[in-house]
Design an enzyme around this catalytic site. Structure first.
Site, PDB file in Angstrom:
ATOM      1  N   GLU B 208       0.840  -1.194   0.000  1.00 50.94           N
ATOM      2  CA  GLU B 208       0.000   0.000   0.000  1.00 50.94           C
ATOM      3  C   GLU B 208       0.877   1.246   0.000  1.00 50.94           C
ATOM      4  O   GLU B 208       2.100   1.153   0.044  1.00 50.94           O
ATOM      5  CB  GLU B 208      -0.966  -0.016   1.192  1.00 50.94           C
ATOM      6  CG  GLU B 208      -0.298  -0.086   2.542  1.00 50.94           C
ATOM      7  CD  GLU B 208      -1.283  -0.426   3.666  1.00 50.94           C
ATOM      8  OE1 GLU B 208      -2.286  -1.104   3.431  1.00 50.94           O
ATOM      9  OE2 GLU B 208      -1.024   0.008   4.801  1.00 50.94           O
ATOM     10  N   HIS B 246      -4.764   3.053   9.292  1.00 53.77           N
ATOM     11  CA  HIS B 246      -3.716   2.766  10.273  1.00 53.77           C
ATOM     12  C   HIS B 246      -2.453   3.592  10.055  1.00 53.77           C
ATOM     13  O   HIS B 246      -2.278   4.282   9.067  1.00 53.77           O
ATOM     14  CB  HIS B 246      -3.436   1.278  10.357  1.00 53.77           C
ATOM     15  CG  HIS B 246      -3.105   0.634   9.071  1.00 53.77           C
ATOM     16  ND1 HIS B 246      -2.024   1.011   8.317  1.00 53.77           N
ATOM     17  CD2 HIS B 246      -3.721  -0.355   8.393  1.00 53.77           C
ATOM     18  CE1 HIS B 246      -1.980   0.252   7.250  1.00 53.77           C
ATOM     19  NE2 HIS B 246      -2.999  -0.572   7.261  1.00 53.77           N
TER      20      HIS B 246
END
Lengths: 354, 291
Positions: B208, B246
């Site tokens: 990511e 996160h």
């Protein structure tokens, strides 16, 4: 959480780092006692100087006007709610110092540059001093002093690094950028400006944290107020992938939303209510792959949302993972279609002519 | 795969919490040998006949332990990982999310002088399908086979593994390394494991935005990997400078973007797909499997 300059400097001062004498003003009518002074807008953005957010005042008669003008200045969309009046430093030299948690080094990294000031970003990366911060040995202070041409200040620099790293650990800071770090003509190193960022995850052990920029949820990020397709997903990766899929299908996603691991019915219901603030909303893609979350909780929230929210847009639901069979039972009577994959859920939006 | 990822006896730190107890059962039901758990105030009790002790040391007095799975709250996680390192447990899997960064820096420092392997934090855990799982990966999506999966995202791991299973592509190992910026095992460590593991024919890598881990993985693949790799990088539609979920997913410099990382991986010979749902078909193509 980003801190305002005066908040960051208070934390530095607590750790024994020199900062200029100052006075915080809350209204445009206050006249500071500090004079001559630099008047600085307290806003959470850089480049204040370019927008009239910083004024140097050497004539007493111009002090009141400077305070007023800094209070009303439009600083890249920000307006100050407080203004810092600081003593003018007797500057000999200015430097750049940046101490931050570096994910690639998995450590605290120290960066410095010989030339402090506003255009530090335009300096080539290889011109910087850059090392993993070592607050326990003096050899780093020696190397830094040599790089900065500040050999006479080696001991003070070593102390300063140690204090900044200590301050970051105590305060759970991720970044402490001092720009400029000023060497005064009397030979003192002073933090003339400071940008600091604290780790929201550590707020449980800082009941004292009460700063201007209260932590906001990283789990909800607005992407396009005028978008027509909203997203709800669990887990940051899946939430990103859901936004990617909606975007790739040609829609502008309104938001990124990760309801998190272990989300309850109430969390999910709150998410629905948050999404209803988008004026053009026409579809909500719900993409849950439950590990620690439980699908039945999500299913109950979906039913509750349909009951509580009158004009709920069309739902495109994909549920899988922990307790998915219970979820299917719960949703069976609702006539809501469940799509077997994210791809099929997003493709269905087109079929319903958004 | 080195035996550290297929432990014989496993404990759960924080076994009496709602997640700890739920997943201790699920792990055991999947075939993992869960011998005991800890809970500071509930020693002497049991969770579905799994005995509860006060500390890891107390467990070690009566059981062999070669792996621990940590489910304690974020505020207690540094202490729990320290406890596991001090007890010399070879494999430490930390599921807890939201651990402060400075706590993880302290953990990294302590790890560097130990022989322990840390997976996570903020990890869904690891699984050897058909044998055992440590963590929270849903059991029903796993199937034994010859694909190695490594991912920074828990839910994307489930998504990809579920698709692989439905496509008839079983997995040799599934490693969720966690999404935080300061962590234990990283992509390159896992790719090296897969390269050395004879049970692995092809690799799925899910990354990511944020950080350089995927770019380092591309470097490694270019120079040292012989097995086919299929990758997906999440966050193509992510705005710069905003934290997405996160702690690790924040797009800073251009080299941290999904587009840049995808290109680095392509240049290294990886098949990079644009959607997580394209992973399984791409693996089939790379392996020459016909559907």
């Amino acid at each position: 959480m980003r801190l305002l300059e005066y908040e960051a400097k208070r934390l530095l001062a607590t750790s024994g780092i020199a900062v200029p004498n100052s006075q915080l003003l809350h209204t445009p009518d206050e006249l500071p006692e500090v004079f001559p002074a630099v008047i600085k807008a307290q806003v959470l953005t850089g480049r204040r100087n370019k927008f009239g957010g910083i004024q140097l005042v050497r004539e007493q008669g111009k002090l009141a006007e400077a305070v007023r003008s800094v209070f009303v200045a439009d600083i890249d969309g920000y307006t100050a709610t407080s203004v810092l009046a600081e003593e003018l430093l007797d500057i000999d030299r200015e430097f750049y110092l940046n101490v931050s948690v570096d994910r690639d080094e998995q450590a605290i990294v120290l960066m410095a540059h010989k030339d402090g000031g506003v255009d530090i970003e335009s300096q080539p990366l290889d011109a910087f001093f850059r090392e993993v911060a070592d607050d326990t040995t003096e050899t780093q202070a020696l190397r830094l002093a040599e790089y900065l041409g500040l050999e006479s200040q080696e001991f003070a620099l070593g102390e300063l690094i140690g204090k900044i790293v200590g301050c970051m650990r105590t305060q759970d800071a991720l970044l402490c950028e001092i720009n400029p770090l000023v060497l005064t003509r009397s030979g003192i190193l002073v933090a003339a400006d400071c940008k600091m960022e604290l780790d929201n995850a550590a707020s449980f052990r800082h009941p004292d944290w009460d700063f201007y920029d209260k932590p906001t949820s990283a789990n909800f990020v607005e992407l396009d107020k005028q978008g027509v397709v909203a997203t709800i997903a669990n887990g940051a990766g899946l939430a990103m992938a859901t936004v990617d899929a909606v975007s790739a299908a040609g829609y502008s996603p309104t938001n990124f939303l990760d309801i998190g691991g272990g989300a309850s019915k109430d969390t999910v219901l709150a998410a629905f209510h948050e999404l209803m603030t988008y004026p053009l909303l026409d579809a909500i893609v719900i993409n849950i792959f439950a590990g620690i979350t439980r699908c039945d909780e999500v299913a109950r929230a979906i039913l509750a949302a349909r009951e509580e929210i009158a004009n709920l847009p069309q739902l495109y639901i994909r549920l899988d993972g922990t307790n998915v069979d219970q979820a299917k039972e719960i949703l069976a009577e609702s006539q809501l279609p469940l799509y077997p994959s994210l791809g099929e859920a997003v493709a269905a939006i087109g079929a319903h002519n958004v | 795969m080195s035996s550290v990822f297929a432990p014989k006896s496993v404990i759960v730190q924080g076994i009496t919490g709602s997640h700890g107890s739920f997943h201790a059962r699920a792990m055991r039901d999947y075939g993992t040998n869960v011998v005991a758990g800890t809970s500071p105030n509930k020693a002497g009790e049991s969770v579905d006949s799994i005995p509860v002790y006060r500390t890891v040391r107390d467990i070690q007095a009566e059981h062999e332990v070669d792996a621990t799975v940590i489910f304690v709250p974020a505020s207690a996680a540094r202490g729990a990982i320290f406890e596991a390192i001090d007890a010399h447990i070879p494999l430490i899997v930390c599921i807890t999310e939201g651990i402060p960064v400075h706590d993880m820096l302290a953990v990294r420092q302590k790890l560097s002088t130990s022989n322990c392997v840390l997976v996570g934090p903020n990890s869904p855990g690891i699984a050897m399908p058909g044998q055992s799982k440590l963590g929270i990966i849903p059991s029903h999506i796993l199937s034994p086979g010859r694909i190695g999966v490594v991912s920074r995202s828990g839910t994307l791991t489930y998504e990809a593994v579920s698709d692989l299973t439905r496509a008839g592509l079983g997995q040799a190992s599934v490693l969720g390394i966690g999404g935080d910026s300061i962590k234990g095992l990283d992509f390159v460590d896992c790719l090296a494991q897969f390269e050395a593991d004879e049970r692995v024919d092809a690799v799925v890598l899910i990354g990511e935005i944020g950080g350089q881990s995927e770019n380092k993985a591309a470097e490694y693949i270019k120079t040292s990997a012989s097995k086919p790799v299929v990758a997906y990088i999440a966050g193509h539609a992510a705005p710069a400078g905003v934290q997405l979920g996160h702690a690790g997913a924040i797009l800073g410099t251009q080299s941290e973007s999904a587009v840049y990382k995808s290109q680095q991986l392509r240049d290294a010979g990886v098949t990079v797909v644009d959607s997580v749902t394209d992973i399984a078909p791409a693996i089939q193509t790379r392996l020459g499997v016909t559907t």
